[in-house]
Design an enzyme around this catalytic site. Sequence first.
Site, PDB file in Angstrom:
ATOM      1  N   SER A 105     -19.773 -44.213 -41.286  1.00 54.30           N
ATOM      2  CA  SER A 105     -20.365 -43.668 -42.512  1.00 54.30           C
ATOM      3  C   SER A 105     -21.587 -42.847 -42.144  1.00 54.30           C
ATOM      4  O   SER A 105     -22.560 -43.363 -41.601  1.00 54.30           O
ATOM      5  CB  SER A 105     -20.763 -44.815 -43.455  1.00 54.30           C
ATOM      6  OG  SER A 105     -21.366 -44.307 -44.625  1.00 54.30           O
ATOM      7  N   SER A 162     -19.371 -42.253 -45.876  1.00 54.82           N
ATOM      8  CA  SER A 162     -20.688 -41.603 -45.886  1.00 54.82           C
ATOM      9  C   SER A 162     -21.393 -41.665 -47.238  1.00 54.82           C
ATOM     10  O   SER A 162     -20.772 -41.876 -48.283  1.00 54.82           O
ATOM     11  CB  SER A 162     -20.624 -40.143 -45.431  1.00 54.82           C
ATOM     12  OG  SER A 162     -20.093 -40.052 -44.124  1.00 54.82           O
ATOM     13  N   ASP A 173     -24.847 -41.445 -42.998  1.00 50.82           N
ATOM     14  CA  ASP A 173     -25.832 -41.822 -44.020  1.00 50.82           C
ATOM     15  C   ASP A 173     -27.093 -40.995 -43.786  1.00 50.82           C
ATOM     16  O   ASP A 173     -27.912 -41.309 -42.915  1.00 50.82           O
ATOM     17  CB  ASP A 173     -26.135 -43.311 -43.933  1.00 50.82           C
ATOM     18  CG  ASP A 173     -24.874 -44.173 -44.049  1.00 50.82           C
ATOM     19  OD1 ASP A 173     -23.886 -43.676 -44.613  1.00 50.82           O
ATOM     20  OD2 ASP A 173     -24.890 -45.315 -43.567  1.00 50.82           O
TER      21      ASP A 173
END
Length: 383
Positions: free
Chosen positions: A298, A260, A300
Amino acid sequence: MTNAAAYTGDGRPRARGLGIPLLGQPGPLNAITDVPGVEVGVTTLIAGAGDLVVGSGPVRTGVTAILPRGRAGVGQPCAAGWFSLNGNGEMTGTTWIEESGAFNLPVLLSNTHAVGACHTGAIAWVNRVHPGLARQWLLPICAETWDGYLNDINGGHVRPEHAEAALDTATGGAVPEGSVGGGTGMNCYEFKGGNGTASRRVQYGRHTFTVGAFVQANFGARHELTVAGRHVGPPLAADNPLAGDWFADDLNRPPPGAGSVIAVIATDAPLLPGQCKALARRVPLGLARTGTTGSHFSGDIFLAFSTAEAPDLASRFPIGAVGDDEFGQLRFVPWGRMDDFYAAVVHSVEEAVLNALVVNTDMVGRDGHRSPALPHDQLRALL
């Protein structure tokens, strides 16, 4: 005198200090705190070594606090917008930003399982510092990235008082980068990652505005890494313990690129909430310049806000007789003149990620897991 745009206060190089060519004109600190009024504080928690014992450690984590208008300005609304490139993460308070186009409380960044502690700490801090404001509803912004490779993430080591301490230490000036605060246990492109910041000046007629970026960088696979347009990841692949099967007992082992990234964009330019969202939506372009393609694993998530005065964005209980004519006002940059601000976001985000990588050292955490620092000499040679 140290060039703050290129070196830390103790003389360590930032990305510019390595001679990496970067676009745009930074502010004097090359940091989000170049935006007047913005303050940043950190609490860093490092303790223990060896095998993981949940609740005991090893501990490699912390909290970063960002005050958009400083301590004195808590409660005053900022026009704001947010954007999620990939929603495998958390940022509290965003539904209210979506609804009202503003927020008025601190922003806290930490690890994935510390969001609740930071939220509780932020509310306790507001009760202590601004008790009048605390009589209303409080919706602080708390965001996270995952530091479980190095840290005892399930051990509850981040507590509300650590969030309060980060808020208490928030100040203007140079911003700590690398393995500090919420970025302490993070990795980026399978090197040691963490906190990074940068800024750009934007000329607008007779005015000079600033756009500042702050990232908690915990994303990217080694083979993706790109610096100043050069694809440097593959030649730097040799020392990569994160590529090993360190979750061999977990069928859901996250692949390279997971982890992230949170980005916070600040500007003193007067903007509409929708224009702040437009800035947040440019963050992925800056990340992409460093090589990432946006992993499914991830989270984001990006926030952008303006510190220009916007009192009529405050949500107040109505005063006066029903039917009274009362209208708010908001000054803003025309939409057709936003391009230079978009470019400033892209370039400052790119540099903030590189600063998080460059201003760092090797770290060993739980179960002997090691995260190597980006090797400066090898990078210089490749560039």
